[in-house]
Write an enzyme that holds these catalytic residues in place. Structure first.
Site, PDB file in Angstrom:
ATOM      1  N   CYS A   1       4.588  -8.067   9.017  1.00 24.51           N
ATOM      2  CA  CYS A   1       4.475  -6.724   8.189  1.00 24.51           C
ATOM      3  C   CYS A   1       4.546  -5.710   9.062  1.00 24.51           C
ATOM      4  CB  CYS A   1       3.715  -6.667   7.064  1.00 24.51           C
ATOM      5  SG  CYS A   1       4.306  -7.440   5.479  1.00 24.51           S
ATOM      6  N   HIS A   2       3.177  -5.951  10.119  1.00 23.15           N
ATOM      7  CA  HIS A   2       2.757  -4.271  10.436  1.00 23.15           C
ATOM      8  C   HIS A   2       1.517  -5.530  11.567  1.00 23.15           C
ATOM      9  CE1 HIS A   2       2.570  -3.063   6.523  1.00 23.15           C
ATOM     10  NE2 HIS A   2       2.775  -1.778   7.227  1.00 23.15           N
ATOM     11  N   GLY A   3       2.465  -6.242  12.270  1.00 21.41           N
ATOM     12  CA  GLY A   3       2.600  -7.130  14.009  1.00 21.41           C
ATOM     13  C   GLY A   3       1.008  -6.973  13.912  1.00 21.41           C
TER      14      GLY A   3
END
Lengths: 182, 422
Positions: free
Chosen positions: A146-148
């Site tokens: 999702c956001h690494g």
């Protein structure tokens, strides 16, 4: 109000009226709060939800290097049977390199079994890396798409926006090959 | 303008007891409207029209929807396949949400350009922002109801935002969920609130219109109505203008409903929610993208506050700042038509919002619009910075420095001269 009281010159009466106003307001506020609480609390987890709070897992089928997901309280728990290399990697990291410093020892009961809640501590996605072939990030653990966020082989956050390590649930080994989570 | 005298006995009998007919007459005929309103003034009534469409289609959808984690997804598919015209009701509702946001965003930028937030219209502006907030909550909860993958994971990500608050964060999230993850209790409460909030919005719209009628419509010159020559009755002049705009709007809206019904949607939401697997790329609906970009752009901690909390605060601040712009804007002139400098900053703000939207839709590490060396996250940070600079610095400073063009003496004068731009 104070004018009528003044004209009679009766100060005790004024005190009594102030007291009554205050007391009535206080009872009103507390009473409204008490009446509201059941509505608010009805939105908290109910007894049947709370009752589903533990799960038993058989570990005998998980080979070294393999990991599985089990459902616990509606979210996944990752159970990884760690290899020697993964254990060594997790133990060799200096604490000052960690975003949320924690030793590997403090996160496992048995070195070969890593048990963590599989929910990214950023915004709650499920990190990838449990099933074979999924990306495991730069630190041999998990990678949240999702956001690494990258987690290491101890489930600790190493890179990306997540603030905390993957949570370790309460669990007890019932036998060598069976664990109770929750 | 005196109160009307009713000749019809039934009308008079009712109106004497409940002056509702006088009220409508007052609002439609006696309400003096500036005679120079452009088509930019259509979007308020259009938004009202969609609100009614959404409530109506929603009420009928509920008749076939099952709010249960095991059955919601299938009941939506049943609406699509088996219920007579179920597909139409659902596509009207789904695309209506996008249309609602398009109209409201244009409506807001119209207000920003023509200074409609300035005295005496501050409360009118505030109620509008409250409507936007209520719309966002409603849209978010409505998106969860089909119980697809995007429903589930969108809800997970957004509710997890609240865990950023210190101490109360985690209990708050558990309370919002009614469990330890998004589940059936969450679906049920979102359904309940998704049904309630549109009526709250309707109430706010009544207050919005009430406030509007107290302070009167702004207009493209930003000059108030001074004499009766400056105004015309709302009906029939603006009812007919609104009706024409509605025709154009319906062509666009129904084009999407009939020919591109999933244009605004995500294919992943046609996969049933799976709590054990997150889709590779989570994106919110387009109308949340700029705010999502602001949320993600804060990837550093500051003053001891973690990045996650700062991101959440920045996202909320992006809307909260709108409440105070009546005081941040120091210019004496309302309409940007007469503000040669601010006008260009306004154009920049619009571009900035589109850039934010683009950044919100892409992965943080991707190159920005194919430009190597410029990551989406970096561009998002610059755009976020500009967004806040616009309101907190540019608005107060430009208002003080700029020399506005001369204003027309009245609306009437500007119309007879062919407008200020002539």
């Amino acid at each position: 109000m104070s004018q009528t009281v003044q004209s009679s010159g009766d100060t005790p009466d004024e005190n009594r009226r102030d007291f009554l106003t205050l007391a009535t307001t206080a009872v009103g506020v507390v009473g409204t709060g008490m009446a509201l609480w059941p509505f608010v609390d009805s939105m908290n987890p109910s007894k049947d939800v709370l009752a589903l709070s533990s799960v038993e897992v058989n570990l005998s089928n998980i080979a070294v290097g393999q990991a599985i997901k089990v459902m616990w309280r509606g979210k996944p728990v990752f159970i990884r049977h760690r290899t020697e290399r993964e254990i060594k990697e997790a133990e060799d990291v200096a604490l000052n390199q960690l975003v949320d410093p924690e030793t590997d020892d403090a996160r496992v009961q048995k070195k070969e079994w890593l048990i963590v809640v599989g929910v990214c501590t950023h915004l709650g996605c499920i990190p990838m890396g449990t099933a074979t072939g999924e990306p495991r990030g730069d630190f041999d653990g998990w990678y949240c798409p999702c956001h690494g966020s990258h987690y290491d082989s101890s489930g600790r956050i190493r890179k990306g926006p997540a603030p905390l390590n993957l949570h370790v649930p309460t669990y007890t080994f019932l036998t060598d090959t069976s664990v109770k989570i929750g | 303008m005196s109160a009307p005298v009713w000749n019809n006995k039934v009308v008079k009998w009712v109106d004497d007891r409940l002056p509702i007919i006088s009220m409508v007459h007052h609002a439609a005929y006696e309400y003096p409207t500036p005679k120079n309103l452009s088509y930019m003034w259509n979007f308020g009534s259009l938004a009202g029209f969609i609100l009614v469409t959404m409530i109506l289609s929603g009420i009928f959808l509920v008749m076939n929807y099952t709010p249960h984690a095991d059955m919601a997804f299938d009941s939506v598919e049943r609406i699509m396949r088996d219920v007579n015209y179920g597909w139409l009701l659902r596509y009207l509702h789904v695309n209506g949400a996008s249309m609602f946001f398009i109209c409201v965003y244009i409506h807001i930028f119209r207000g920003l350009y023509y200074g409609s937030y300035k005295a005496p219209r501050e409360v009118l502006w505030w109620i509008g922002i409250l409507i936007l907030l209520a719309m966002m909550a409603t849209a978010f909860m409505g998106y969860v109801l089909p119980w697809g993958q995007m429903s589930f994971w969108g809800a997970t990500v957004i509710t997890n935002l609240f865990s950023a608050f210190p101490v109360i964060g985690d209990p708050l999230v558990t309370w919002l969920w009614g469990g330890f993850s998004i589940g059936n209790p969450t679906l049920n409460r979102f359904f309940s609130l998704h049904y309630l909030l549109p009526f709250v919005i309707l109430g706010l719209v009544v207050l919005h219109v009430w406030a509007l009628h107290a302070v009167r419509s702004n207009n493209p010159t930003g000059v108030e109505i001074k004499t009766p020559q400056d105004s015309i009755p709302f009906h029939p002049y603006y009812t007919i203008k609104d009706l024409f705009g509605m025709g154009v709007f319906l062509i666009i809206y129904l084009y999407f409903v009939f020919f591109a019904p999933n244009f605004f949607g995500e294919p992943d939401n046609y996969i049933m929610a799976n709590p054990l697997s997150t889709p590779a790329h989570i994106v919110p609906e387009w109308y949340f993208l700029p705010f999502y970009a602001i949320l993600r752009s804060i990837d550093f901690s500051f003053l001891g506050m973690p990045a996650k909390l700062l991101g959440v605060l920045a996202m909320f601040a992006a809307i909260i700042v709108l409440f105070v712009i009546p005081w941040l804007d120091t210019s004496k002139v309302r309409s940007s038509r007469f503000r040669p400098v601010y006008k260009w900053f306004f154009v920049l703000l619009i571009i900035d919002c589109f850039v934010l939207g683009y950044c919100g839709a892409k992965s943080p590490a991707d190159p920005f619009m194919g430009l190597q060396g410029l990551q989406v996250i970096t561009m998002g940070q610059l755009a976020t910075l500009y967004y806040f600079l616009h309101f907190l610095v540019i608005m107060p400073v430009v208002g003080k420095m700029e020399r506005p063009k001369p204003l027309p003496a009245s609306i009437s004068e500007s119309v007879l001269k062919g407008g200020a731009n002539a």
